[in-house]
Write a protein that holds these residues in place. Sequence first.
Motif, PDB file in Angstrom:
ATOM      1  N   ASN A 153       0.830  -1.211   0.000  1.00  0.00           N
ATOM      2  CA  ASN A 153       0.000   0.000   0.000  1.00  0.00           C
ATOM      3  C   ASN A 153       0.863   1.260   0.000  1.00  0.00           C
ATOM      4  OD1 ASN A 153       0.872   0.101   2.641  1.00  0.00           O
ATOM      5  ND2 ASN A 153      -1.146  -0.230   3.539  1.00  0.00           N
ATOM      6  N   GLU A 154       2.187   1.085   0.060  1.00  0.00           N
ATOM      7  CA  GLU A 154       3.110   2.217  -0.010  1.00  0.00           C
ATOM      8  C   GLU A 154       4.294   1.864  -0.893  1.00  0.00           C
ATOM      9  OE1 GLU A 154       4.319   3.878   3.706  1.00  0.00           O
ATOM     10  OE2 GLU A 154       2.272   3.908   4.486  1.00  0.00           O
ATOM     11  N   VAL A 155       4.665   2.836  -1.742  1.00  0.00           N
ATOM     12  CA  VAL A 155       5.800   2.665  -2.641  1.00  0.00           C
ATOM     13  C   VAL A 155       6.615   3.953  -2.621  1.00  0.00           C
ATOM     14  CG1 VAL A 155       6.530   2.288  -5.037  1.00  0.00           C
ATOM     15  CG2 VAL A 155       4.532   1.079  -4.142  1.00  0.00           C
ATOM     16  N   ARG A 156       7.924   3.801  -2.522  1.00  0.00           N
ATOM     17  CA  ARG A 156       8.824   4.952  -2.606  1.00  0.00           C
ATOM     18  C   ARG A 156       9.625   4.816  -3.896  1.00  0.00           C
ATOM     19  NH1 ARG A 156      12.704   4.327   1.538  1.00  0.00           N
ATOM     20  NH2 ARG A 156      14.026   3.430  -0.047  1.00  0.00           N
ATOM     21  N   PRO A 184      10.356 -12.199   2.369  1.00  0.00           N
ATOM     22  CA  PRO A 184       8.940 -12.424   2.661  1.00  0.00           C
ATOM     23  C   PRO A 184       8.462 -11.573   3.838  1.00  0.00           C
ATOM     24  CG  PRO A 184      10.038 -14.508   2.239  1.00  0.00           C
ATOM     25  CD  PRO A 184      11.117 -13.450   2.308  1.00  0.00           C
ATOM     26  N   GLY A 185       7.364 -10.890   3.625  1.00  0.00           N
ATOM     27  CA  GLY A 185       6.771 -10.061   4.660  1.00  0.00           C
ATOM     28  C   GLY A 185       7.407  -8.696   4.825  1.00  0.00           C
ATOM     29  N   LYS A 186       8.470  -8.409   4.078  1.00  0.00           N
ATOM     30  CA  LYS A 186       9.187  -7.143   4.266  1.00  0.00           C
ATOM     31  C   LYS A 186       9.327  -6.330   2.992  1.00  0.00           C
ATOM     32  CE  LYS A 186      11.450  -8.564   8.375  1.00  0.00           C
ATOM     33  NZ  LYS A 186      12.486  -8.333   9.306  1.00  0.00           N
ATOM     34  N   GLY A 187       8.650  -6.725   1.924  1.00  0.00           N
ATOM     35  CA  GLY A 187       8.667  -5.927   0.709  1.00  0.00           C
ATOM     36  C   GLY A 187       9.816  -6.241  -0.223  1.00  0.00           C
ATOM     37  N   THR A 188       9.897  -5.428  -1.269  1.00  0.00           N
ATOM     38  CA  THR A 188      10.862  -5.633  -2.336  1.00  0.00           C
ATOM     39  C   THR A 188      11.486  -4.294  -2.713  1.00  0.00           C
ATOM     40  OG1 THR A 188       9.611  -7.523  -3.163  1.00  0.00           O
ATOM     41  CG2 THR A 188      11.146  -6.501  -4.711  1.00  0.00           C
ATOM     42  N   ARG A 189      12.740  -4.361  -3.143  1.00  0.00           N
ATOM     43  CA  ARG A 189      13.453  -3.174  -3.601  1.00  0.00           C
ATOM     44  C   ARG A 189      14.095  -3.484  -4.943  1.00  0.00           C
ATOM     45  NH1 ARG A 189      18.191  -0.032  -0.232  1.00  0.00           N
ATOM     46  NH2 ARG A 189      18.208   1.847  -1.529  1.00  0.00           N
ATOM     47  N   THR A 232      10.980   0.959  -3.892  1.00  0.00           N
ATOM     48  CA  THR A 232      10.822   0.104  -2.716  1.00  0.00           C
ATOM     49  C   THR A 232       9.350   0.043  -2.332  1.00  0.00           C
ATOM     50  OG1 THR A 232      12.987   0.846  -1.938  1.00  0.00           O
ATOM     51  CG2 THR A 232      11.581  -0.258  -0.338  1.00  0.00           C
ATOM     52  N   ASP A 233       8.857  -1.156  -2.036  1.00  0.00           N
ATOM     53  CA  ASP A 233       7.470  -1.294  -1.599  1.00  0.00           C
ATOM     54  C   ASP A 233       7.414  -1.971  -0.235  1.00  0.00           C
ATOM     55  OD1 ASP A 233       6.837  -4.262  -1.695  1.00  0.00           O
ATOM     56  OD2 ASP A 233       7.388  -4.014  -3.793  1.00  0.00           O
ATOM     57  N   ASN A 234       6.248  -1.857   0.407  1.00  0.00           N
ATOM     58  CA  ASN A 234       6.047  -2.497   1.713  1.00  0.00           C
ATOM     59  C   ASN A 234       5.167  -3.735   1.580  1.00  0.00           C
ATOM     60  OD1 ASN A 234       3.516  -1.386   1.258  1.00  0.00           O
ATOM     61  ND2 ASN A 234       3.308  -0.539   3.309  1.00  0.00           N
ATOM     62  N   GLY A 235       5.249  -4.385   0.440  1.00  0.00           N
ATOM     63  CA  GLY A 235       4.395  -5.544   0.171  1.00  0.00           C
ATOM     64  C   GLY A 235       4.879  -6.830   0.810  1.00  0.00           C
TER      65      GLY A 235
END
Length: 166
Positions: A85-88, A142-147, A103-106
């Motif tokens: 729900n958040e992307v930088r 997993p659980g911490k998003g992707t960059r 970077t996302d918080n997915g």
Amino acid sequence: QLRDDVRGVIREVRDTLYDLRTDVSDSQDLPAILEQFAARVSERSHIHFELFLDRDERPAILQEREMWRIAQEAITNIERHSGANEVRVIWRCNGDSAALDITDNGQGFPIGTAGRLDSYGIVGMRERASSIGATLDITSQPGKGTRVRASLIRPVEQPAAAAGSS
């Protein structure tokens, strides 16, 4: 239900066609395109974007176009698969180098497993980066998003050998 499904498919096709036609040009730089694209994605998915975009310098147009396509693929993957729900998005360009950092918080995915590092989208991003001399680094947990980071350093031009020197 069928009518709603058809409307959804039509909307997705229209969005895809619009996105395919959107490109970096002499009159429209990467920051402008990223702002427009983020606004469109946010409107349809309710993902909040934080954008930090340098506007002073531009890389060569071919390099800027490929960086745009890498950004587009990364953001599309976030929208479709991450649950974020958040992307930088950070775009830095200083004349000698350029860097794109998304970077996302997915939900992230385990690197090296069925996290699909061999998917067409990721393979395409790697090929685009390679074609312009950029590096591509994808980190996820997993659980911490992707960059996704793409970095481009312009080669330093070598001075021509002095005429008549031995």
